[in-house]
Design an enzyme around this catalytic site. Structure first.
Site, PDB file in Angstrom:
ATOM      1  N   ASP A 118       0.861  -1.181   0.000  1.00  0.00           N
ATOM      2  CA  ASP A 118       0.000   0.000   0.000  1.00  0.00           C
ATOM      3  C   ASP A 118       0.900   1.235   0.000  1.00  0.00           C
ATOM      4  O   ASP A 118       1.501   1.565   1.033  1.00  0.00           O
ATOM      5  CB  ASP A 118      -0.912   0.015   1.228  1.00  0.00           C
ATOM      6  CG  ASP A 118      -1.997  -1.053   1.176  1.00  0.00           C
ATOM      7  OD1 ASP A 118      -1.786  -2.085   0.503  1.00  0.00           O
ATOM      8  OD2 ASP A 118      -3.042  -0.862   1.828  1.00  0.00           O
ATOM      9  N   LYS A 181      -6.996   3.499  -3.053  1.00  0.00           N
ATOM     10  CA  LYS A 181      -7.400   3.469  -1.652  1.00  0.00           C
ATOM     11  C   LYS A 181      -7.643   4.891  -1.172  1.00  0.00           C
ATOM     12  O   LYS A 181      -6.898   5.802  -1.523  1.00  0.00           O
ATOM     13  CB  LYS A 181      -6.282   2.787  -0.849  1.00  0.00           C
ATOM     14  CG  LYS A 181      -6.474   2.710   0.661  1.00  0.00           C
ATOM     15  CD  LYS A 181      -5.301   1.942   1.270  1.00  0.00           C
ATOM     16  CE  LYS A 181      -5.272   2.012   2.781  1.00  0.00           C
ATOM     17  NZ  LYS A 181      -4.114   1.275   3.349  1.00  0.00           N
ATOM     18  N   LYS A 219     -10.452   0.498  -2.202  1.00  0.00           N
ATOM     19  CA  LYS A 219     -10.287   0.173  -0.775  1.00  0.00           C
ATOM     20  C   LYS A 219     -10.547   1.412   0.079  1.00  0.00           C
ATOM     21  O   LYS A 219      -9.708   2.308   0.133  1.00  0.00           O
ATOM     22  CB  LYS A 219      -8.872  -0.358  -0.508  1.00  0.00           C
ATOM     23  CG  LYS A 219      -8.599  -0.653   0.976  1.00  0.00           C
ATOM     24  CD  LYS A 219      -7.199  -1.180   1.198  1.00  0.00           C
ATOM     25  CE  LYS A 219      -6.865  -1.323   2.673  1.00  0.00           C
ATOM     26  NZ  LYS A 219      -5.495  -1.853   2.909  1.00  0.00           N
TER      27      LYS A 219
END
Length: 293
Positions: A118, A181, A219
């Site tokens: 991430d 995300k 996400k």
């Protein structure tokens, strides 16, 4: 009561929610002990009796998410198990480090055993309209990830406008992101539905631009604490992207406390049930496309 929510029962949604969680701990006092506990909870969120009632052998979170230094703890615990290991990297949460340092952090996390990374964007590049430089940096991060999947954290609360959220989403996808995300969870504004709408529409537009060849996941992270919070995001994904997105390959929720709330609600649901397994709960029909991954 959310039964028949877009055609899915409450129990189906609860199970799906568990399966889409990136169980997360990102604290300065993380140790091998609490990372190990996180891994155990992610791998075995339900007691055996509940699995028997559901008529399935296993329900587990899709991944754990930790700092690079804690990846080795998770790798030790999760070796030969189906839960992925995600690491935040590239100077999380601010991204305020030189590119070489950020790329080295990705490589270190992968070497330690992470199979998902991430990354965080350098927000100044968005705010200063340096889109080409942003593209090149995200592309370099993707290369550094190797075989690991890459989720790009947009930090939407710090991008200044919804227009910038859309542009940053498109650049991240063009540069090879497997997911976009919402947030690090450390910003003052994290996962909120208005930015989710913009991100979903960017994903949909990119899918069309790619002529249906590239599906990018979404996400939400930060502030998704309850099953009710999660349902808002699942409803958004179903409405904007369709049921084929509602699985761990294309939908994740980054959270630290959500799993407890979801498990408690599922246990309450199951306590009212007969012990005879119901095929509708975990044997989803093909047209719903749940658990096909």
């Amino acid at each position: 009561d959310i039964d028949n929510f877009n055609g899915f029962s409450t129990q189906e949604l609860l199970v799906t929610c568990i399966e889409c969680i990136d169980a997360t701990t990102l604290s300065g006092d993380d140790t091998s002990a609490n990372v190990g506990r996180l891994c155990y909870d992610a791998l075995y969120p339900l007691p055996q009796k509940s699995l028997e009632i559901l008529g399935t052998r296993s329900v587990h979170c899709v991944a754990v998410c930790v700092y690079p230094e804690c990846v080795s703890y998770a790798a030790q615990f999760l070796r030969n198990h189906p839960v992925n290991i995600a690491a935040v990297a590239t100077g999380f949460p601010t991204g305020q480090f030189g590119l070489e340092t950020r790329l080295n952090e990705i490589k270190y996390a992968v070497q330690q055993g992470a199979n998902e990374i991430d990354i965080v964007l350098k927000r100044s590049l968005v705010l200063e309209d340096k889109w080409e430089e942003l593209y090149e940096q995200v592309k370099a991060c993707k290369l550094a990830c190797g075989q690991a999947h890459m989720k790009t954290i947009l930090s939407t609360g710090e991008l200044g406008s919804l227009s910038n959220v859309y542009k940053a989403s498109m650049v991240a996808m063009m540069a090879g992101s497997d997911f976009i995300k919402t947030s690090t969870g450390k910003e003052s504004v994290n996962a909120i539905i208005p930015v989710g709408i913009v991100m979903c529409r960017a994903i949909r537009d990119y899918y069309v631009i790619s002529e249906g060849t590239t599906q990018v996941g979404i996400k939400p992270a930060g502030g998704v604490r309850t099953f009710s919070d999660a349902c808002q995001w699942m409803h958004l994904v179903l409405q904007e992207l369709g049921p084929e997105w509602l699985n761990p390959k294309l939908f994740r929720i980054g959270a630290s406390g959500l799993l407890t709330d979801v498990v408690n609600k599922l246990q309450h649901q199951l306590s009212a049930r007969d012990s005879t397994p119901s095929p509708e709960i975990c044997q989803r029909s093909p047209e719903k496309k749940l658990r096909v991954y």
